[in-house]
Design an enzyme around this catalytic site. Structure first.
Site, short mmCIF file in Angstrom:
data_model
loop_
_atom_site.label_atom_id
_atom_site.label_comp_id
_atom_site.label_asym_id
_atom_site.label_seq_id
_atom_site.Cartn_x
_atom_site.Cartn_y
_atom_site.Cartn_z
N TYR A 114 0.82 -1.21 0.00
CA TYR A 114 0.00 0.00 0.00
C TYR A 114 0.85 1.26 0.00
CZ TYR A 114 -4.66 -2.00 0.85
OH TYR A 114 -5.86 -2.64 0.73
N ASP A 171 -12.44 -8.99 4.54
CA ASP A 171 -13.72 -9.02 3.83
C ASP A 171 -14.31 -10.43 3.86
OD1 ASP A 171 -13.56 -6.31 3.16
OD2 ASP A 171 -14.26 -6.65 1.10
N LYS A 210 2.91 -15.48 2.59
CA LYS A 210 3.09 -16.23 1.35
C LYS A 210 4.59 -16.55 1.29
CE LYS A 210 1.56 -17.96 -2.53
NZ LYS A 210 0.64 -19.12 -2.59
N ASP A 221 -3.30 -18.28 0.64
CA ASP A 221 -4.30 -19.01 -0.16
C ASP A 221 -4.94 -20.12 0.66
OD1 ASP A 221 -1.78 -20.19 -0.15
OD2 ASP A 221 -1.88 -20.94 -2.20
N ASP A 236 -6.42 -6.96 4.25
CA ASP A 236 -7.54 -6.32 3.55
C ASP A 236 -8.45 -7.39 2.96
OD1 ASP A 236 -9.05 -4.27 2.27
OD2 ASP A 236 -8.01 -4.73 0.39
C1 IPM Z 1 -10.38 -1.22 3.92
C2 IPM Z 1 -10.62 -0.66 2.55
C3 IPM Z 1 -9.47 0.25 2.18
C4 IPM Z 1 -8.22 -0.59 2.17
C5 IPM Z 1 -9.64 1.00 0.85
C6 IPM Z 1 -10.92 1.78 0.80
C7 IPM Z 1 -8.46 1.87 0.56
O1 IPM Z 1 -10.80 -1.68 1.63
O2 IPM Z 1 -10.27 -0.44 4.87
O3 IPM Z 1 -10.34 -2.44 4.05
O4 IPM Z 1 -7.90 -1.24 1.16
O5 IPM Z 1 -7.53 -0.59 3.19
MG MG Z 2 -10.94 -3.62 2.50
#
Ligand code: IPM
Ligand code: MG
Length: 368
Positions: free
Chosen positions: A141, A258, A198, A230, A254
């Protein structure tokens, strides 16, 4: 009033304003019951700041966020700003705040509420109760990136077609400080830590693995497991309840957070804390994004934002009672059958009729 906290609220874009105002309402109500005063300082960032000031993160926002006791953020981004130049994207506001405040540790708990078992896409979610500890100010990042135009001379002297690159790079110091947070957290929980990397491919991952093994000598009670990312993505589906604390890099965290959000029913339920050095304000935000399609329609789930406010009270101020009262009120609201549209599934094709953002907020406040 005996105590007072100054909170910088950054509503941002999409559903951000709706969910943060829900969280502020709940927070004010919970604090008023305990004689705690909350001063709100609203700040602009993301697409909203691009519209108003032409840039995603005005200096004033960083300065005022730094001067507050904690930051509550909604979400940033949306299709409206998809075509702005990369350096001015709304997401830059989020990354800039993380970097500007030095928030290197992102704590993302994923808990399945017994009331929401059926909202999980897994047949048998089990008792999922895990925390992802994501490194937040390093890695790909923030690493060196760039573009070589077609024909540009590359560092090795050759020329090729157009090339774009990003770099994953981590220092020992960056890795050790996040590992320490994860080991300490493991000690307070089930003493099981999973390092996700990884290391079969990436040199930087091998440094993570070496440092984690070294640090595990200081925490003999913590069982350290190392998984490739993975494989971890797969095991989160096959044995989610066996995970306790997961520690990983910025990009892997990240992605996995999710996934964790979805297996517990909805990303609309997941709060997060981003913390830095002692005595610097932390930033608290739902892990879901700005969901532009839901914006302004009173349909978004405010619970992740409300739970982020609870996390803020606990993590920043040690206000365990306020935090616990908010979390309990959320649980009670769910128990009464209150559901926003993302969590209405109750099995066998049956759904509860959803309520809106405002009605959900009201139900939580009534249950405080
Ligand atoms: C998160 C989001 C952010 C990230 C984006 C919006 C930049 O996906 O906070 O998980 O990738 O960190
Ligand atoms: Mg995210």
């Amino acid at each position: 009033m005996s105590k007072k906290y100054t909170i910088a609220v950054i509503p941002g874009d999409g559903i951000g304003p709706e969910v943060t105002s829900a969280a502020v309402e709940v927070l004010q109500a919970a604090c008023a019951q305990r004689d705690i005063e909350i001063e709100i300082n609203e700040l602009t960032a993301g697409g909203a700041a691009i519209d108003k000031f032409g840039i995603p993160l005005p200096q004033e926002t960083i300065d005022k966020a730094k001067a507050s006791d904690a930051v509550l953020l909604g979400a940033v981004g949306g299709p409206k700003w998809d075509n702005v130049e990369p350096e001015k994207r709304p997401e830059k506001a989020l990354l800039g705040l993380r970097q500007g405040l030095g928030l290197y540790a992102n704590i993302r708990p994923a808990v399945v509420y017994s009331e929401l078992m059926d909202a999980s896409p897994l047949k048998k979610p089990g008792n999922i109760d895990l925390v992802i500890v994501r490194e937040l100010t390093g890695g790909i990042y923030f690493g060196k990136n760039g573009v070589y135009q077609s024909g540009d001379k590359l560092p090795d002297g050759t020329t090729k077609g157009k090339i774009a690159f990003d770099t994953e790079s981590y220092s020992e110091g960056e890795i050790n400080r996040i590992l320490k947070i994860a080991f300490e957290l493991s000690m307070k929980r089930r003493k099981k830590l999973t390092l996700v990397d990884k290391a079969n491919v990436l040199v930087s991952s091998r440094l993570w693995r070496n440092l984690a093994s070294q640090m595990s000598f200081d925490y003999p009670e913590v069982e350290l497991e190392c998984l490739y990312v993975d494989n971890c993505a797969m095991q989160l589906i096959s044995r989610p309840s066996s995970f306790d604390v997961i520690v990983t890099s910025n990009i892997f965290g990240d992605i996995l957070s999710d996934e964790a959000g979805q297996i517990v029913g909805s990303v609309g339920m997941l709060p997060s804390a981003s913390i830095g050095a002692p005595r610097t304000p932390g930033m608290f935000e739902p892990i879901h994004g700005s969901a532009p399609d839901l914006a302004g329609r009173d349909v978004a789930n405010p619970l992740a934002s409300i739970l982020s406010a609870a996390m803020m009270m606990r993590t920043m101020f040690g206000e365990e009672e306020v935090a616990a009262s908010i979390e309990l009120a959320v649980k009670k609201a769910l128990a009464t059958g209150a559901r926003t549209s993302d969590i209405t599934f109750i099995g066998e094709g049956e759904h509860i009729t959803p309520i809106g953002t405002r009605a959900m907020t009201k139900t939580v406040i009534e249950n405080l």
